[in-house]
Write a protein that holds these residues in place. Structure first.
Motif, PDB file in Angstrom:
ATOM      1  N   GLU A 145     -12.922  35.583 -43.930  1.00  0.00           N
ATOM      2  CA  GLU A 145     -13.069  36.354 -45.174  1.00  0.00           C
ATOM      3  C   GLU A 145     -11.777  37.080 -45.515  1.00  0.00           C
ATOM      4  OE1 GLU A 145     -16.422  38.937 -44.512  1.00  0.00           O
ATOM      5  OE2 GLU A 145     -17.841  37.262 -44.504  1.00  0.00           O
ATOM      6  N   LYS A 146     -11.152  37.701 -44.511  1.00  0.00           N
ATOM      7  CA  LYS A 146      -9.923  38.461 -44.762  1.00  0.00           C
ATOM      8  C   LYS A 146      -8.782  37.559 -45.209  1.00  0.00           C
ATOM      9  CE  LYS A 146     -10.882  42.279 -41.575  1.00  0.00           C
ATOM     10  NZ  LYS A 146     -10.454  42.977 -40.342  1.00  0.00           N
ATOM     11  N   ILE A 147      -8.688  36.376 -44.607  1.00  0.00           N
ATOM     12  CA  ILE A 147      -7.579  35.470 -44.920  1.00  0.00           C
ATOM     13  C   ILE A 147      -7.890  34.629 -46.161  1.00  0.00           C
ATOM     14  CG2 ILE A 147      -6.185  33.543 -44.043  1.00  0.00           C
ATOM     15  CD1 ILE A 147      -6.614  34.634 -41.244  1.00  0.00           C
ATOM     16  N   GLY A 148      -9.161  34.417 -46.424  1.00  0.00           N
ATOM     17  CA  GLY A 148      -9.557  33.610 -47.572  1.00  0.00           C
ATOM     18  C   GLY A 148      -9.631  32.131 -47.250  1.00  0.00           C
ATOM     19  N   ILE A 149     -10.106  31.807 -46.073  1.00  0.00           N
ATOM     20  CA  ILE A 149     -10.271  30.408 -45.667  1.00  0.00           C
ATOM     21  C   ILE A 149     -11.722  30.191 -45.267  1.00  0.00           C
ATOM     22  CG2 ILE A 149      -7.870  30.094 -44.963  1.00  0.00           C
ATOM     23  CD1 ILE A 149      -8.716  30.612 -42.076  1.00  0.00           C
ATOM     24  N   HIS A 150     -12.071  28.921 -44.965  1.00  0.00           N
ATOM     25  CA  HIS A 150     -13.472  28.622 -44.689  1.00  0.00           C
ATOM     26  C   HIS A 150     -13.726  27.889 -43.379  1.00  0.00           C
ATOM     27  CE1 HIS A 150     -13.310  29.162 -49.097  1.00  0.00           C
ATOM     28  NE2 HIS A 150     -14.406  29.853 -48.860  1.00  0.00           N
ATOM     29  N   LYS A 151     -12.705  27.358 -42.760  1.00  0.00           N
ATOM     30  CA  LYS A 151     -12.950  26.606 -41.528  1.00  0.00           C
ATOM     31  C   LYS A 151     -11.775  26.738 -40.560  1.00  0.00           C
ATOM     32  CE  LYS A 151     -11.890  22.386 -44.002  1.00  0.00           C
ATOM     33  NZ  LYS A 151     -12.277  21.087 -44.397  1.00  0.00           N
ATOM     34  N   ARG A 152     -12.070  26.371 -39.334  1.00  0.00           N
ATOM     35  CA  ARG A 152     -11.122  26.502 -38.219  1.00  0.00           C
ATOM     36  C   ARG A 152      -9.830  25.729 -38.477  1.00  0.00           C
ATOM     37  NH1 ARG A 152     -12.277  27.451 -32.224  1.00  0.00           N
ATOM     38  NH2 ARG A 152     -14.199  28.189 -33.114  1.00  0.00           N
ATOM     39  N   SER A 153      -9.940  24.538 -39.003  1.00  0.00           N
ATOM     40  CA  SER A 153      -8.737  23.724 -39.247  1.00  0.00           C
ATOM     41  C   SER A 153      -7.798  24.425 -40.236  1.00  0.00           C
ATOM     42  CB  SER A 153      -9.102  22.330 -39.742  1.00  0.00           C
ATOM     43  OG  SER A 153      -9.805  22.412 -40.961  1.00  0.00           O
ATOM     44  N   GLU A 154      -8.354  25.104 -41.233  1.00  0.00           N
ATOM     45  CA  GLU A 154      -7.527  25.859 -42.184  1.00  0.00           C
ATOM     46  C   GLU A 154      -6.826  27.018 -41.478  1.00  0.00           C
ATOM     47  OE1 GLU A 154     -10.139  27.069 -45.316  1.00  0.00           O
ATOM     48  OE2 GLU A 154     -10.221  25.069 -46.208  1.00  0.00           O
ATOM     49  N   ILE A 156      -5.982  27.135 -38.242  1.00  0.00           N
ATOM     50  CA  ILE A 156      -4.933  26.548 -37.402  1.00  0.00           C
ATOM     51  C   ILE A 156      -3.737  26.144 -38.263  1.00  0.00           C
ATOM     52  CG2 ILE A 156      -4.345  24.673 -35.803  1.00  0.00           C
ATOM     53  CD1 ILE A 156      -6.294  26.767 -34.638  1.00  0.00           C
ATOM     54  N   ASP A 157      -4.009  25.524 -39.411  1.00  0.00           N
ATOM     55  CA  ASP A 157      -2.915  25.148 -40.317  1.00  0.00           C
ATOM     56  C   ASP A 157      -2.152  26.377 -40.789  1.00  0.00           C
ATOM     57  OD1 ASP A 157      -3.395  22.453 -40.150  1.00  0.00           O
ATOM     58  OD2 ASP A 157      -4.530  22.322 -42.040  1.00  0.00           O
ATOM     59  N   TYR A 158      -2.883  27.431 -41.107  1.00  0.00           N
ATOM     60  CA  TYR A 158      -2.242  28.663 -41.570  1.00  0.00           C
ATOM     61  C   TYR A 158      -1.352  29.248 -40.479  1.00  0.00           C
ATOM     62  CZ  TYR A 158      -1.639  32.872 -44.317  1.00  0.00           C
ATOM     63  OH  TYR A 158      -1.089  33.886 -45.054  1.00  0.00           O
ATOM     64  N   ILE A 159      -1.858  29.281 -39.255  1.00  0.00           N
ATOM     65  CA  ILE A 159      -1.098  29.826 -38.123  1.00  0.00           C
ATOM     66  C   ILE A 159       0.158  28.998 -37.878  1.00  0.00           C
ATOM     67  CG2 ILE A 159      -1.112  30.120 -35.612  1.00  0.00           C
ATOM     68  CD1 ILE A 159      -4.126  30.839 -35.922  1.00  0.00           C
ATOM     69  N   ASN A 160       0.021  27.683 -37.954  1.00  0.00           N
ATOM     70  CA  ASN A 160       1.148  26.805 -37.677  1.00  0.00           C
ATOM     71  C   ASN A 160       2.104  26.666 -38.851  1.00  0.00           C
ATOM     72  OD1 ASN A 160       0.303  26.296 -35.043  1.00  0.00           O
ATOM     73  ND2 ASN A 160      -1.022  24.635 -35.698  1.00  0.00           N
ATOM     74  N   GLY A 161       1.772  27.336 -39.952  1.00  0.00           N
ATOM     75  CA  GLY A 161       2.669  27.314 -41.103  1.00  0.00           C
ATOM     76  C   GLY A 161       2.528  26.080 -41.965  1.00  0.00           C
ATOM     77  N   ASN A 162       1.472  25.294 -41.739  1.00  0.00           N
ATOM     78  CA  ASN A 162       1.270  24.070 -42.505  1.00  0.00           C
ATOM     79  C   ASN A 162       0.455  24.311 -43.763  1.00  0.00           C
ATOM     80  OD1 ASN A 162       2.568  22.767 -40.431  1.00  0.00           O
ATOM     81  ND2 ASN A 162       0.675  22.216 -39.406  1.00  0.00           N
ATOM     82  N   GLY A 163      -0.224  25.437 -43.821  1.00  0.00           N
ATOM     83  CA  GLY A 163      -1.079  25.702 -44.968  1.00  0.00           C
ATOM     84  C   GLY A 163      -0.641  26.960 -45.685  1.00  0.00           C
ATOM     85  N   SER A 164      -1.096  27.121 -46.884  1.00  0.00           N
ATOM     86  CA  SER A 164      -0.712  28.287 -47.675  1.00  0.00           C
ATOM     87  C   SER A 164      -1.696  29.424 -47.485  1.00  0.00           C
ATOM     88  CB  SER A 164      -0.658  27.911 -49.161  1.00  0.00           C
ATOM     89  OG  SER A 164      -1.942  27.501 -49.588  1.00  0.00           O
ATOM     90  N   GLY A 165      -2.801  29.132 -46.793  1.00  0.00           N
ATOM     91  CA  GLY A 165      -3.820  30.161 -46.617  1.00  0.00           C
ATOM     92  C   GLY A 165      -4.844  30.126 -47.729  1.00  0.00           C
ATOM     93  N   SER A 167      -7.887  28.551 -49.907  1.00  0.00           N
ATOM     94  CA  SER A 167      -9.060  27.786 -49.540  1.00  0.00           C
ATOM     95  C   SER A 167      -9.156  26.476 -50.271  1.00  0.00           C
ATOM     96  CB  SER A 167     -10.323  28.618 -49.786  1.00  0.00           C
ATOM     97  OG  SER A 167     -10.386  28.979 -51.136  1.00  0.00           O
ATOM     98  N   GLY A 168      -8.286  26.222 -51.223  1.00  0.00           N
ATOM     99  CA  GLY A 168      -8.280  24.943 -51.945  1.00  0.00           C
ATOM    100  C   GLY A 168      -9.366  24.879 -52.983  1.00  0.00           C
TER     101      GLY A 168
END
Length: 169
Positions: A145-154, A156-165, A167-168
């Motif tokens: 909720e705080k980050i604005g994502i919905h699943k674990r893969s998002e 992990i992507d956010y942490i690894n810098g692959n995602g923008s954070g 939710s699409g």
């Protein structure tokens, strides 16, 4: 010398209390001196025994020293590891700390995110932190909720810098 160094390192790193490490290293030195002095007195009191036993004793001492020194030299690598500075923080851990600051994650939420990033399942996180899996899921839901994502893969992507954070949406 290696034995003294080894006990010193164990004491400095907190594996053994300093007093005990110092006591053991001093005791081994004194034991060696006492053994040498005892043999010298025996040889001095029995000159005929000294002539016969000197060669045999020398060979025995060389064998004993070899049996002691070889494992200690191998342990020198462990001493080096113990004396090494702590490992630097990984890029992933740095990113998680930045993420925690940016989104005001609690200490427990940050800890759970660190474990998830290392590949822990919800049940593994619960066992490691000695909390209920439901509590872990609640913390994970709050993080999402705080980050604005919905699943674990998002996450992990956010942490690894692959995602923008994002939710699409």
């Amino acid at each position: 010398m290696l034995l003294i160094m080894y006990f010193g390192v164990l004491g400095m790193k907190g594996y053994v209390p300093i007093g005990i490490a110092f006591g053991f290293s001093g005791a081994f030195i004194r034991l060696g001196i006492a053994t040498g002095n005892t043999l010298a007195l025996i040889y001095e009191a029995n000159p005929s025994f000294a002539l016969v036993a000197t060669t045999a004793t020398a060979i025995i001492f060389v064998c004993i020293l070899s049996a002691i020194i070889i494992p200690l030299v191998r342990q020198e690598y462990n001493i080096t590891k113990l004396m090494a500075p702590p490992a630097t923080e990984s890029l992933q851990e740095q990113r998680i700390k930045e993420l925690a600051k940016e989104f005001s994650l609690s200490a427990r939420e940050t800890e759970i995110v660190m474990l998830i990033a290392r590949g822990f399942t919800t049940d593994n996180v619960a066992k490691k932190l000695v909390i209920s899996p439901y509590t872990v899921n609640t913390h994970i839901r709050h993080v999402y909720e705080k980050i604005g994502i919905h699943k674990r893969s998002e996450l992990i992507d956010y942490i690894n810098g692959n995602g923008s954070g994002e939710s699409g949406n």
